[in-house]
Design a protein around this motif. Structure first.
Motif: not given
Ligand SMILES: [Zn+2]
Length: 257
Positions: A17, A19, A24, A39, A44
């Motif tokens: 991932t 971000h 992200a 998330l 995110l």
């Protein structure tokens, strides 16, 4: 400031991932639940999905993520993956403006026929290569030919030495065991084994690796090195000379190791 975080999935998959604390991108979401949890935890917003090849442990969560998030899902043009919205191939550029990252697509057939990798060179050299290159190893050849896999690995090895390589699986320790059989005098490999064992004892990923390290320890990138050639010749009792034939024999040896 970009963070690249491995979400653990299944036995040994990492769903990488990328971000910037706000948006992200996930790579190869084989399952959706841990992605959604991460998330939410980090607050995110998903902005894109990148897929390297069709195997279910890389694609299984894609549809569910698309049902929750209206984002593009990039994946190989040369494979049939129903949940992909943006098919891409060699040379295509993917501009992920939410995280200020521009990926170039590389065709890397061998593990599967249409396998692709994603490379970005700014702000740093990073590669998401799915099941093509692993730390100290390479993917099994399920659909392509050994020649194709060899050429794909050669293509990746021409990237800058400081490229950070994010593979999908934590296979490093078992790959090192095989590598030490075919390259027993390699002191860098011995050092890596100690370092990798320490990391895994603490359940820390051994990834990313770097291209520079892989060129020094990964037998599948060292098929032109005399010590590897000698060990493969000894094993196969054949007079192989060119690196592609050495690679093919090495891959077959690893399959039955
Ligand atoms: Zn695969």
């Amino acid at each position: 400031m970009l963070t690249i975080y491995p979400i653990h999935a299944f036995k040994d998959n990492y769903i990488w991932t990328i971000h910037n604390q706000q948006y992200a991108v996930v790579v190869d979401p084989g399952t959706a639940t841990p992605v959604i949890e991460y998330l939410e935890l980090e607050k995110l917003q998903l902005c894109a999905i990148l897929i390297t090849h069709h195997h279910s442990d890389h694609t299984g969560g894609n549809q569910e993520l698309l049902e929750s998030f209206d984002v593009p899902a990039f994946g190989p043009r040369n494979e049939f993956i129903p949940s992909i919205t943006h098919p891409v191939r060699e040379g295509d550029q993917i501009n992920l403006h939410e995280i200020s990252l521009n990926f170039t697509v590389l065709d890397t057939p061998g593990h599967t026929q249409g396998h692709i990798a994603y490379y970005a060179s700014n702000p740093m050299n990073i590669l998401f290569c799915g099941d093509t290159l692993f730390s100290c190893g390479c993917g099994r050849i399920f659909e392509g030919s050994p020649q194709q896999m060899y050429q794909s690995l050669q293509k990746l090895s021409r990237l800058p030495d400081d490229t950070l390589i994010y593979c999908t699986h934590e296979y490093t320790l078992s790959n090192i065991r095989f590598a030490r059989t075919v390259d027993p005098e390699n002191s860098k490999l011995a050092e890596l084994e100690i370092a990798a064992r320490k990391l895994r004892n603490n359940i820390i990923p051994t990834l990313p690796t770097t291209l520079m390290l892989e060129k020094a320890v990964n037998p599948f990138l060292r098929c032109d090195q005399q010590e590897i050639i000698d060990h493969v010749k000894n094993k196969t009792k054949q007079s192989l000379t060119d690196p592609a034939s050495i690679f093919t024999a090495l891959r077959e040896w690893k399959n039955s190791y």
